[in-house]
Design an enzyme around this catalytic site. Sequence first.
Site, short mmCIF file in Angstrom:
data_model
loop_
_atom_site.label_atom_id
_atom_site.label_comp_id
_atom_site.label_asym_id
_atom_site.label_seq_id
_atom_site.Cartn_x
_atom_site.Cartn_y
_atom_site.Cartn_z
N GLY A 126 47.99 28.04 46.75
CA GLY A 126 47.34 28.49 45.53
C GLY A 126 46.21 29.45 45.87
N ALA A 137 45.00 34.29 45.99
CA ALA A 137 46.26 35.03 46.09
C ALA A 137 47.38 34.35 45.32
CB ALA A 137 46.65 35.19 47.57
N SER A 152 48.28 22.04 47.79
CA SER A 152 47.73 20.72 47.96
C SER A 152 46.25 20.73 47.63
CB SER A 152 47.93 20.23 49.41
OG SER A 152 47.22 19.02 49.62
N VAL A 193 38.92 33.93 48.97
CA VAL A 193 38.93 35.35 49.31
C VAL A 193 37.99 36.13 48.40
CG1 VAL A 193 40.35 37.42 49.45
CG2 VAL A 193 41.31 35.21 50.12
N ALA A 241 33.30 39.78 45.91
CA ALA A 241 33.04 41.14 45.47
C ALA A 241 34.36 41.88 45.38
CB ALA A 241 32.10 41.85 46.44
N LYS A 275 29.37 45.28 39.18
CA LYS A 275 29.24 45.92 40.49
C LYS A 275 29.54 47.41 40.34
CE LYS A 275 31.21 46.16 45.11
NZ LYS A 275 32.24 45.66 46.03
N VAL A 285 53.08 20.75 52.30
CA VAL A 285 54.39 21.13 52.82
C VAL A 285 54.53 20.55 54.22
CG1 VAL A 285 55.89 23.04 53.49
CG2 VAL A 285 54.42 23.24 51.46
N LEU A 331 45.79 36.64 52.78
CA LEU A 331 45.51 36.44 54.20
C LEU A 331 46.77 36.21 55.01
CD1 LEU A 331 42.37 34.12 53.90
CD2 LEU A 331 42.45 36.61 54.11
N THR A 366 37.84 44.64 49.96
CA THR A 366 39.24 45.02 49.76
C THR A 366 40.20 43.83 49.73
OG1 THR A 366 39.37 45.41 52.15
CG2 THR A 366 38.98 47.32 50.73
#
Length: 511
Positions: free
Chosen positions: A17, A20, A44, A52, A55, A83, A190, A340, A351
Amino acid sequence: MDTRSQGPIRSVVIVGGGTAGWMAAAALVQHFRGTPLKITVVESSEIGTIGVGEATIPTIRRFYGQLGLSDAEVMQATQATCKLGIRFLDWSGPGSDFIHPFGHYGQDVRGIGFHNFWMRAREAGDGVALSDFSLGAELARQGKFTHPSPNPPSTLSVFDWALHLDASLFAQYLRKYAEAGGCERVDAKVQEVRLRPDDGFVRALALEDGREIEGDLFVDCTGFRGLVIGQALGSGFQDWGHWLPCDAAFAMQSENEPGDDPQPFTRVTARSAGWQWGIPLRHRAGNGVVYSTAHQSDDAAAAELTANVVGKPLMEPRRIPFRPGRRDKVWVKNCVALGLSAGFLEPLESTSIALIETGIERLRSLFPDRSFAQPAIDEFNDQSAREMERVRDFIILHYKLNRRDDTAFWRDCRAMAVPDTLQRKIDLWKARGQFVRYRWEMFHPASWLAIYAGFEEMPDVIDPGVAAFDIGQLRDALGQMRTSVARAVAEAPSHSDFLASLDCAPTQPRT
């Protein structure tokens, strides 16, 4: 006949989850509304997430706008502030200061870039700052905020904005949106990724509670682990540590100081072996330091962070090790990696979330059927690689151009060889004051200009067309531009007043 490879995708399983995973779920729910596609998120509640990026860059507003969500309701739900750009402190030595805004500088004339006119004025002895010609930069510097004009009368009025947000609240908000749209959430760990023996495609996730979750398409959002894309499918990893030496971070939250209004910019301050971020939210502040373990110990990095945090800490510094780089392939067989799992670049230019957005955008545009046509997979992988490499080059630029000489870290960064793709851009800029432009590039010429000028890395020549303008005329024109920007900033409300004007009534995600 193998019917597995025929027909449309029937089910998408998002593994993990966090930011992303729930961004992907919300976007796919919206995109495939009214179709029989089943979307499931397996996560989980016992496994924490990195969280992540707090900003963002302006693309975040277009992302949630496509979901039918407004700026006001997302800002309320995520305790967000505005921002207008990033403020770089001490990167060229103590006291150095410049802003990378989301917007343009000045006005081009006869196809000649504005920076050439500004450079000509500087040659003539005018010490005017480049930021004086950027509405976004000046609003940020003076703690102001106003909405950009929907029909700007000139490029002087053009700027954009993003959010500082609580990433965990953003993920929760998108989870509600996705579940309201029919997404199923399975709370479980998992145990194993099970592949089909004949072709190596992912068949199912075996869960610790004994269940099995099958799917046609799997989206790996398991973070640095890369549970599916890396561990199960074997996609390798390109390590970019020789260009980006920072390989760890400490993160912590702190209280806002009473009476200290949140500023409409992200603050990044150069430190001994890296840099420190400061992100203002309405309910707290986000802080962290990114550093090179080859140049600084963990204890020293944590101490440097805590010594420079404004406001009472709400937690002990949390260490986050990382490897900068990307997967060789982010789409393998019937698995696509986002976030990631696909790769990591330090958050210097905010970014992380933007790369999730573009990955989702590519997935929607190249969405497969059960044949998983290789040309679409190849195109996805090529676009993803090129975009991430170009973001990488933009981040490396900051280190390469630094003007600090106080520690080995900064000297090593300045002396390092950079990728050929970046060197080509630097060489063209120095030789002709021109920008190399590519498709699938997150940062456009105005952003490159902000960094070049911020580090005083200016071209060796000025466009010869500038000679057609008398220096007196040029100064008059530049003066009018500065006056126009200054007037707009003076008329804008403060950032804190803008935040206070937001409707404080609770809102619910709309589907």
